[in-house]
Design a protein around this motif. Sequence first.
Motif, PDB file in Angstrom:
ATOM      1  N   GLN A   1       0.812  -1.217   0.000  1.00 54.79           N
ATOM      2  CA  GLN A   1       0.000   0.000   0.000  1.00 54.79           C
ATOM      3  C   GLN A   1       0.848   1.270   0.000  1.00 54.79           C
ATOM      4  N   PHE A   2       2.119   1.143   0.350  1.00 50.65           N
ATOM      5  CA  PHE A   2       3.017   2.302   0.378  1.00 50.65           C
ATOM      6  C   PHE A   2       4.008   2.288  -0.789  1.00 50.65           C
ATOM      7  N   VAL A   3       4.248   1.102  -1.358  1.00 47.23           N
ATOM      8  CA  VAL A   3       5.292   0.944  -2.368  1.00 47.23           C
ATOM      9  C   VAL A   3       4.729   0.478  -3.713  1.00 47.23           C
ATOM     10  N   ASP A   4       3.494   0.131  -3.801  1.00 49.35           N
ATOM     11  CA  ASP A   4       2.768  -0.252  -5.020  1.00 49.35           C
ATOM     12  C   ASP A   4       2.831  -1.729  -5.358  1.00 49.35           C
ATOM     13  N   GLN A   5       3.980  -2.312  -5.528  1.00 46.47           N
ATOM     14  CA  GLN A   5       4.069  -3.706  -5.978  1.00 46.47           C
ATOM     15  C   GLN A   5       4.843  -4.553  -4.983  1.00 46.47           C
ATOM     16  N   ARG A   6       4.401  -5.785  -4.817  1.00 44.61           N
ATOM     17  CA  ARG A   6       5.083  -6.699  -3.892  1.00 44.61           C
ATOM     18  C   ARG A   6       6.527  -6.951  -4.318  1.00 44.61           C
ATOM     19  N   SER A   7       6.768  -7.079  -5.631  1.00 43.80           N
ATOM     20  CA  SER A   7       8.142  -7.309  -6.093  1.00 43.80           C
ATOM     21  C   SER A   7       9.028  -6.112  -5.778  1.00 43.80           C
ATOM     22  N   ARG A   8       8.458  -4.915  -5.831  1.00 42.00           N
ATOM     23  CA  ARG A   8       9.213  -3.711  -5.522  1.00 42.00           C
ATOM     24  C   ARG A   8       9.531  -3.655  -4.025  1.00 42.00           C
TER      25      ARG A   8
END
Length: 101
Positions: A53-60
């Motif tokens: 929710q803070f960084v957009d993507q799980r991989s990121r």
Amino acid sequence: MLNHTPEGDEIEILAALVEAYEEKHHDIEAPDPIEAIKFRMDQMGLKDADLTQFVDQRSRVSEILNRKRALSLKMIRSLHQGLNIPLDALVKDYPLERETI
């Protein structure tokens, strides 16, 4: 409470002296951003997936926590607002892992 008593005054003076000594001799630096994020995650019982929710993507999220990608300004603002991590900890420079070829 010991205020306005000789004992209370003595405790206040001693506390001020200890604080001044610690600031002079044991200055504590802010942790690097990744350690600050991991610490807050531990405090709040968060998993990596909770940071999407803070960084957009799980991989990121994984790339950031493994020091393969730097935080963007947008991520820093979001983590500061959402997790209440101090900005001075999030904007500090930190090393990234080099990719091996």
